[in-house]
Motif scaffolding. Structure first.
Motif, PDB file in Angstrom:
ATOM      1  N   ASP A  73       0.857  -1.186   0.000  1.00 36.25           N
ATOM      2  CA  ASP A  73       0.000   0.000   0.000  1.00 36.25           C
ATOM      3  C   ASP A  73       0.893   1.235   0.000  1.00 36.25           C
ATOM      4  N   ARG A 114      -8.867   0.841   4.369  1.00 33.59           N
ATOM      5  CA  ARG A 114      -8.652   1.484   3.076  1.00 33.59           C
ATOM      6  C   ARG A 114      -9.732   1.066   2.081  1.00 33.59           C
ATOM      7  N   LEU A 138      -3.824  11.654   0.494  1.00 35.80           N
ATOM      8  CA  LEU A 138      -4.030  10.637  -0.538  1.00 35.80           C
ATOM      9  C   LEU A 138      -5.507  10.276  -0.682  1.00 35.80           C
ATOM     10  N   GLY A 139      -6.257  10.398   0.412  1.00 37.91           N
ATOM     11  CA  GLY A 139      -7.670  10.034   0.399  1.00 37.91           C
ATOM     12  C   GLY A 139      -7.867   8.535   0.507  1.00 37.91           C
ATOM     13  N   HIS A 140      -9.100   8.128   0.823  1.00 37.33           N
ATOM     14  CA  HIS A 140      -9.512   6.723   0.820  1.00 37.33           C
ATOM     15  C   HIS A 140      -8.939   5.900   1.972  1.00 37.33           C
ATOM     16  N   TYR A 141      -8.636   6.563   3.111  1.00 40.56           N
ATOM     17  CA  TYR A 141      -8.159   5.846   4.290  1.00 40.56           C
ATOM     18  C   TYR A 141      -8.961   6.253   5.514  1.00 40.56           C
ATOM     19  N   VAL A 148       0.692   3.841   1.645  1.00 42.26           N
ATOM     20  CA  VAL A 148       0.914   4.350   2.998  1.00 42.26           C
ATOM     21  C   VAL A 148       2.217   3.795   3.582  1.00 42.26           C
ATOM     22  N   SER A 196      -6.010   0.205  -4.757  1.00 40.51           N
ATOM     23  CA  SER A 196      -6.500   1.095  -3.707  1.00 40.51           C
ATOM     24  C   SER A 196      -6.966   2.422  -4.298  1.00 40.51           C
ATOM     25  N   ARG A 216      -6.280   7.923  -7.224  1.00 38.08           N
ATOM     26  CA  ARG A 216      -6.205   9.385  -7.086  1.00 38.08           C
ATOM     27  C   ARG A 216      -4.852   9.911  -7.537  1.00 38.08           C
ATOM     28  N   MET A 217      -3.783   9.234  -7.167  1.00 41.08           N
ATOM     29  CA  MET A 217      -2.444   9.695  -7.537  1.00 41.08           C
ATOM     30  C   MET A 217      -2.212   9.641  -9.040  1.00 41.08           C
ATOM     31  N   SER A 223      -6.311   5.295  -3.215  1.00 37.44           N
ATOM     32  CA  SER A 223      -5.232   6.283  -3.210  1.00 37.44           C
ATOM     33  C   SER A 223      -4.406   6.215  -4.486  1.00 37.44           C
ATOM     34  N   VAL A 225      -1.197  11.109   5.007  1.00 42.23           N
ATOM     35  CA  VAL A 225      -2.039  10.020   4.504  1.00 42.23           C
ATOM     36  C   VAL A 225      -3.391  10.555   4.043  1.00 42.23           C
TER      37      VAL A 225
END
Length: 305
Positions: A80, A155, A289-292, A82, A237, A242-243, A239, A286
């Protein structure tokens, strides 16, 4: 050429090395090969076993060396983004702690922890019978040591596509449609096990899924395969989506846990990780990044008696 044998060029591509390096391995007797009518042939099954054995020997060596260096933690298992932030945070805030992480897949991470080849395992394996994450698998696989399971975070996991979702992917059922190319995860990865279970529940045989046999070791690799047009979709994931600017279709929120031994849990390395989970700066990075979700972060979920 039969599927059970590979030529020298195919082995070089499989290993990501030059053909001359393959010949050097053959000459040194370090790779399984047979000479037939003047050409070297490599049994696929034996080659794959050799790759796995070599990787395990490397992890064992790293573990042995790490035990001689105070503050070094070797981790294996799921992947992940993270974890990259965690490594960076530890390096900046805890100079005496160094974390190395290998993306082997959740199941393999637990197996390696049981063998004593790694200090930590990252896992997100769900038990289909109970819906419980990780603990049932830990009780079954990690039997040679006294394991502790602590939550790292929750996540979002889902299908990623290019913007616009041109194939109208909405769920696992869409993978059986002609023309939808999947990028899969490696065998033993928690994401792969989720995919296999859902396909089985839907009655979709893997041979119907285009790209099922094409595997990626990380969420980044899945996202990049979709972004480059090599695949139409894959599980990753939120994140990563999104990235990379990909569209994200969430299918589950899953629990991502740290698994270690009781002795290692109370050591400075794991305690530094738990401290990081409470750190405002780490959480801010973290959150970007979103989604956590940190709702259970650091909570002990299971400790062997």
């Amino acid at each position: 050429m039969p599927d059970e044998f590979l030529a020298t060029k195919e082995v070089a591509e499989h290993l990501g090395i030059h053909e001359k390096q393959v010949y050097a391995l053959v000459k040194a007797g370090k790779i399984p090969a047979s000479r037939v009518t003047g050409k070297w042939l490599f049994p696929r099954r034996l080659l794959d076993e050799w790759i796995e054995r070599t990787a395990m020997e490397g992890l064992a060596t790293a573990r042995e060396r790490g035990q001689r260096i105070d503050g070094v933690l070797l981790a294996a298992g799921s992947h992940d983004p993270v974890l990259d932030i965690l490594q960076s945070h530890l390096a900046s805030r805890h100079a005496g702690v160094v974390l190395f992480s290998a993306a082997t897949g959740s199941s393999e991470g637990l197996r390696l922890l049981n063998l004593g080849h790694t200090d930590l395992a990252w896992s997100h394996l769900v038990d289909p019978a109970t819906g419980e994450y990780n603990v049932p698998h830990v009780k079954r696989i990690v039997t040679a040591v006294r394991p502790v399971v602590a939550n790292l975070l929750w996540r979002d996991l889902g299908f990623v596509t290019v913007q616009g979702n041109p194939h109208a992917i909405r769920g696992f059922e869409d993978l059986g449609r002609p023309g939808v190319r999947l990028i899969n995860r490696q065998a033993g990865a928690g994401t792969r096990l989720l995919l296999d279970r859902r396909l089985d529940e839907l009655g979709i045989v893997p041979s119907r899924v285009e790209g099922y046999g094409r595997e990626a070791a990380t969420h980044y690799e899945v996202g990049l395969a979709v972004l480059s047009g090599e695949a139409d979709t894959g599980l990753a994931s939120g994140s990563v989506a999104r990235m990379l600017g990909l569209e994200f279709i969430q299918v589950v929120q899953e629990r991502f846990d740290l698994v270690t031994t009781k002795d290692t849990y109370f050591g400075p390395g794991v305690q530094a990780i738990l401290e990081a989970l409470r750190d405002a700066d780490f959480r801010r990075r973290v959150a970007n990044l979103g989604h956590y979700d940190f709702r259970d972060a650091g909570r002990i979920l299971y400790a062997a008696p």
